[in-house]
Write a protein that holds these residues in place. Structure first.
Motif, PDB file in Angstrom:
ATOM      1  N   MET A 173      26.300  44.933  39.597  1.00 46.68           N
ATOM      2  CA  MET A 173      27.358  45.663  39.939  1.00 46.68           C
ATOM      3  C   MET A 173      27.959  45.131  41.118  1.00 46.68           C
ATOM      4  O   MET A 173      27.397  44.519  41.925  1.00 46.68           O
ATOM      5  CB  MET A 173      27.005  47.166  39.719  1.00 46.68           C
ATOM      6  CG  MET A 173      28.252  48.141  39.700  1.00 46.68           C
ATOM      7  SD  MET A 173      29.382  47.783  38.271  1.00 46.68           S
ATOM      8  CE  MET A 173      28.385  48.422  37.288  1.00 46.68           C
ATOM      9  N   ILE A 174      29.254  45.527  41.326  1.00 43.21           N
ATOM     10  CA  ILE A 174      29.709  45.179  42.523  1.00 43.21           C
ATOM     11  C   ILE A 174      30.785  46.205  43.127  1.00 43.21           C
ATOM     12  O   ILE A 174      31.180  47.093  42.518  1.00 43.21           O
ATOM     13  CB  ILE A 174      30.689  43.699  42.087  1.00 43.21           C
ATOM     14  CG1 ILE A 174      31.414  42.988  43.355  1.00 43.21           C
ATOM     15  CG2 ILE A 174      31.924  44.185  41.229  1.00 43.21           C
ATOM     16  CD1 ILE A 174      32.035  41.771  43.218  1.00 43.21           C
ATOM     17  N   GLY A 175      30.683  45.916  44.306  1.00 45.52           N
ATOM     18  CA  GLY A 175      31.706  46.885  45.568  1.00 45.52           C
ATOM     19  C   GLY A 175      32.138  46.033  46.773  1.00 45.52           C
ATOM     20  O   GLY A 175      31.342  44.914  46.940  1.00 45.52           O
TER      21      GLY A 175
ATOM     22  N   ASN B  78      28.179  34.068  42.044  1.00 42.39           N
ATOM     23  CA  ASN B  78      28.984  34.084  40.934  1.00 42.39           C
ATOM     24  C   ASN B  78      30.272  34.712  41.170  1.00 42.39           C
ATOM     25  O   ASN B  78      31.077  35.287  40.618  1.00 42.39           O
ATOM     26  CB  ASN B  78      28.421  34.561  39.777  1.00 42.39           C
ATOM     27  CG  ASN B  78      27.577  33.671  39.113  1.00 42.39           C
ATOM     28  OD1 ASN B  78      27.814  32.281  39.048  1.00 42.39           O
ATOM     29  ND2 ASN B  78      26.171  34.075  38.749  1.00 42.39           N
ATOM     30  N   LEU B  79      30.574  35.141  42.652  1.00 42.25           N
ATOM     31  CA  LEU B  79      31.505  35.885  43.117  1.00 42.25           C
ATOM     32  C   LEU B  79      32.909  35.233  42.918  1.00 42.25           C
ATOM     33  O   LEU B  79      32.913  34.070  43.322  1.00 42.25           O
ATOM     34  CB  LEU B  79      31.274  36.463  44.593  1.00 42.25           C
ATOM     35  CG  LEU B  79      30.417  37.209  44.984  1.00 42.25           C
ATOM     36  CD1 LEU B  79      30.530  37.387  46.502  1.00 42.25           C
ATOM     37  CD2 LEU B  79      30.780  38.631  44.383  1.00 42.25           C
ATOM     38  N   ILE B  80      33.704  35.878  42.695  1.00 43.26           N
ATOM     39  CA  ILE B  80      35.085  35.504  42.586  1.00 43.26           C
ATOM     40  C   ILE B  80      36.194  36.191  43.208  1.00 43.26           C
ATOM     41  O   ILE B  80      36.105  37.625  43.070  1.00 43.26           O
ATOM     42  CB  ILE B  80      35.698  34.979  41.025  1.00 43.26           C
ATOM     43  CG1 ILE B  80      35.620  36.211  40.345  1.00 43.26           C
ATOM     44  CG2 ILE B  80      34.825  33.905  40.769  1.00 43.26           C
ATOM     45  CD1 ILE B  80      36.176  35.777  39.086  1.00 43.26           C
ATOM     46  N   GLU B  81      37.163  35.948  43.868  1.00 39.27           N
ATOM     47  CA  GLU B  81      38.175  36.571  44.468  1.00 39.27           C
ATOM     48  C   GLU B  81      39.469  36.835  43.466  1.00 39.27           C
ATOM     49  O   GLU B  81      39.630  35.742  42.749  1.00 39.27           O
ATOM     50  CB  GLU B  81      38.802  36.163  45.687  1.00 39.27           C
ATOM     51  CG  GLU B  81      39.636  36.967  46.523  1.00 39.27           C
ATOM     52  CD  GLU B  81      39.938  36.502  47.827  1.00 39.27           C
ATOM     53  OE1 GLU B  81      40.996  36.732  48.331  1.00 39.27           O
ATOM     54  OE2 GLU B  81      38.727  36.088  48.666  1.00 39.27           O
ATOM     55  N   LEU B  82      39.792  37.783  43.167  1.00 37.75           N
ATOM     56  CA  LEU B  82      40.850  38.224  42.343  1.00 37.75           C
ATOM     57  C   LEU B  82      42.066  38.630  42.835  1.00 37.75           C
ATOM     58  O   LEU B  82      42.314  38.835  43.962  1.00 37.75           O
ATOM     59  CB  LEU B  82      40.156  39.342  41.325  1.00 37.75           C
ATOM     60  CG  LEU B  82      38.899  39.155  40.642  1.00 37.75           C
ATOM     61  CD1 LEU B  82      38.489  40.525  40.262  1.00 37.75           C
ATOM     62  CD2 LEU B  82      39.228  38.199  39.636  1.00 37.75           C
ATOM     63  N   GLN B  83      43.139  38.244  42.039  1.00 40.27           N
ATOM     64  CA  GLN B  83      44.499  38.439  42.484  1.00 40.27           C
ATOM     65  C   GLN B  83      44.773  39.870  41.771  1.00 40.27           C
ATOM     66  O   GLN B  83      44.322  40.343  40.708  1.00 40.27           O
ATOM     67  CB  GLN B  83      45.371  37.476  41.883  1.00 40.27           C
ATOM     68  CG  GLN B  83      45.149  36.026  42.582  1.00 40.27           C
ATOM     69  CD  GLN B  83      45.198  35.935  44.169  1.00 40.27           C
ATOM     70  OE1 GLN B  83      46.263  36.765  44.749  1.00 40.27           O
ATOM     71  NE2 GLN B  83      44.300  35.493  44.941  1.00 40.27           N
ATOM     72  N   PRO B  84      45.734  40.753  42.417  1.00 36.54           N
ATOM     73  CA  PRO B  84      46.279  41.760  41.982  1.00 36.54           C
ATOM     74  C   PRO B  84      46.407  41.896  40.481  1.00 36.54           C
ATOM     75  O   PRO B  84      46.189  42.877  39.842  1.00 36.54           O
ATOM     76  CB  PRO B  84      47.318  42.293  42.822  1.00 36.54           C
ATOM     77  CG  PRO B  84      47.207  41.570  44.087  1.00 36.54           C
ATOM     78  CD  PRO B  84      46.756  40.391  43.751  1.00 36.54           C
TER      79      PRO B  84
ATOM     80  N   PRO C 276      33.330  44.343  35.287  1.00 30.23           N
ATOM     81  CA  PRO C 276      33.784  45.190  36.446  1.00 30.23           C
ATOM     82  C   PRO C 276      34.299  44.408  37.786  1.00 30.23           C
ATOM     83  O   PRO C 276      33.966  43.108  37.862  1.00 30.23           O
ATOM     84  CB  PRO C 276      32.385  45.810  36.954  1.00 30.23           C
ATOM     85  CG  PRO C 276      31.447  45.534  35.790  1.00 30.23           C
ATOM     86  CD  PRO C 276      31.974  44.441  34.861  1.00 30.23           C
ATOM     87  N   ALA C 277      35.262  45.084  38.220  1.00 29.21           N
ATOM     88  CA  ALA C 277      35.913  44.598  39.560  1.00 29.21           C
ATOM     89  C   ALA C 277      35.800  45.565  40.754  1.00 29.21           C
ATOM     90  O   ALA C 277      35.492  46.792  40.189  1.00 29.21           O
ATOM     91  CB  ALA C 277      37.455  44.281  39.151  1.00 29.21           C
ATOM     92  N   SER C 278      36.157  45.074  41.919  1.00 31.51           N
ATOM     93  CA  SER C 278      36.092  46.101  43.057  1.00 31.51           C
ATOM     94  C   SER C 278      37.303  45.849  43.825  1.00 31.51           C
ATOM     95  O   SER C 278      37.577  44.673  44.092  1.00 31.51           O
ATOM     96  CB  SER C 278      35.110  46.022  43.678  1.00 31.51           C
ATOM     97  OG  SER C 278      34.862  46.701  44.947  1.00 31.51           O
ATOM     98  N   VAL C 279      38.147  46.906  44.033  1.00 31.73           N
ATOM     99  CA  VAL C 279      39.421  46.650  44.874  1.00 31.73           C
ATOM    100  C   VAL C 279      39.058  47.521  45.887  1.00 31.73           C
ATOM    101  O   VAL C 279      38.760  48.471  46.128  1.00 31.73           O
ATOM    102  CB  VAL C 279      40.552  47.117  43.950  1.00 31.73           C
ATOM    103  CG1 VAL C 279      41.912  47.112  44.728  1.00 31.73           C
ATOM    104  CG2 VAL C 279      40.503  46.404  42.547  1.00 31.73           C
TER     105      VAL C 279
ATOM    106  N   VAL D  33      37.510  41.556  44.077  1.00 35.82           N
ATOM    107  CA  VAL D  33      36.184  40.641  43.706  1.00 35.82           C
ATOM    108  C   VAL D  33      35.916  41.120  42.310  1.00 35.82           C
ATOM    109  O   VAL D  33      35.784  42.211  42.257  1.00 35.82           O
ATOM    110  CB  VAL D  33      35.315  40.788  44.842  1.00 35.82           C
ATOM    111  CG1 VAL D  33      35.850  39.991  46.187  1.00 35.82           C
ATOM    112  CG2 VAL D  33      34.858  42.116  45.145  1.00 35.82           C
ATOM    113  N   GLY D  34      35.062  39.919  41.869  1.00 34.35           N
ATOM    114  CA  GLY D  34      34.410  40.225  40.579  1.00 34.35           C
ATOM    115  C   GLY D  34      33.178  39.490  40.546  1.00 34.35           C
ATOM    116  O   GLY D  34      32.991  38.587  41.542  1.00 34.35           O
TER     117      GLY D  34
END
Length: 160
Positions: free
Chosen positions: A1-3, A117-123, A143-146, A156-157
């Protein structure tokens, strides 16, 4: 899980007076307060420790569905020179923080190996399901965290 959590330092200066009497004791344990007082940049220390707690809180909230505001229930484990772990009840979570003169950003994970395995995500990559953020990776919903504060936004995800 991620936050994850971000603190815009300019906005934080306007919104919160962490030097106010009693402020630190409501949010930080005595060992965390000692860490802040001993830091070469106490303001960065305050918001780094805070963002770590917030990032872990987002994991707990997502896993349990429980909303709680009790910063003292989350403790930065500041032993043996490793200040990147946060404890909640009997569980330990792992964090990575990036701080500069503009913001503090922290990502937290349940398993340390997830940092690989972290990736930065765009909106536009974020989808909402039951008010929770997700993203698509390898045709799977993950799951992602914003987090956003002031002028800063991070999503991030974890790649599958």
């Amino acid at each position: 899980m991620i936050g994850n959590d971000v603190v815009d330092l300019r906005a934080a200066r306007l919104e919160s007076d962490w030097r106010r009497r009693g402020y630190l004791s409501k949010i930080f344990t005595s060992s965390e307060q000692d860490f802040i007082h001993d830091a070469s940049h106490p303001e960065i220390a305050v918001w780094t420790l805070w963002s770590r707690k917030e990032a872990v809180y987002k994991i707990i909230n997502r896993e349990s569905g429980i909303r709680l505001f009790n910063p003292l229930a989350f403790e930065n484990l500041l032993t043996d020179g490793d200040d990147s772990r946060v404890g909640f009840k009997n569980q330990v979570y792992f964090t990575q923080s990036n701080a500069n003169s503009h913001f503090v950003h922290t990502t937290a994970v349940s398993l340390a190996q997830d940092f690989h395995n972290l990736i930065e995500l765009q909106p536009l990559e974020i989808i909402k399901r039951n008010h929770l953020p997700f993203f698509i990776c390898n045709e799977r919903v993950r799951p992602a965290s914003v987090s956003h504060h002031g002028n800063y936004y991070f999503a991030v995800g974890i790649r599958s």
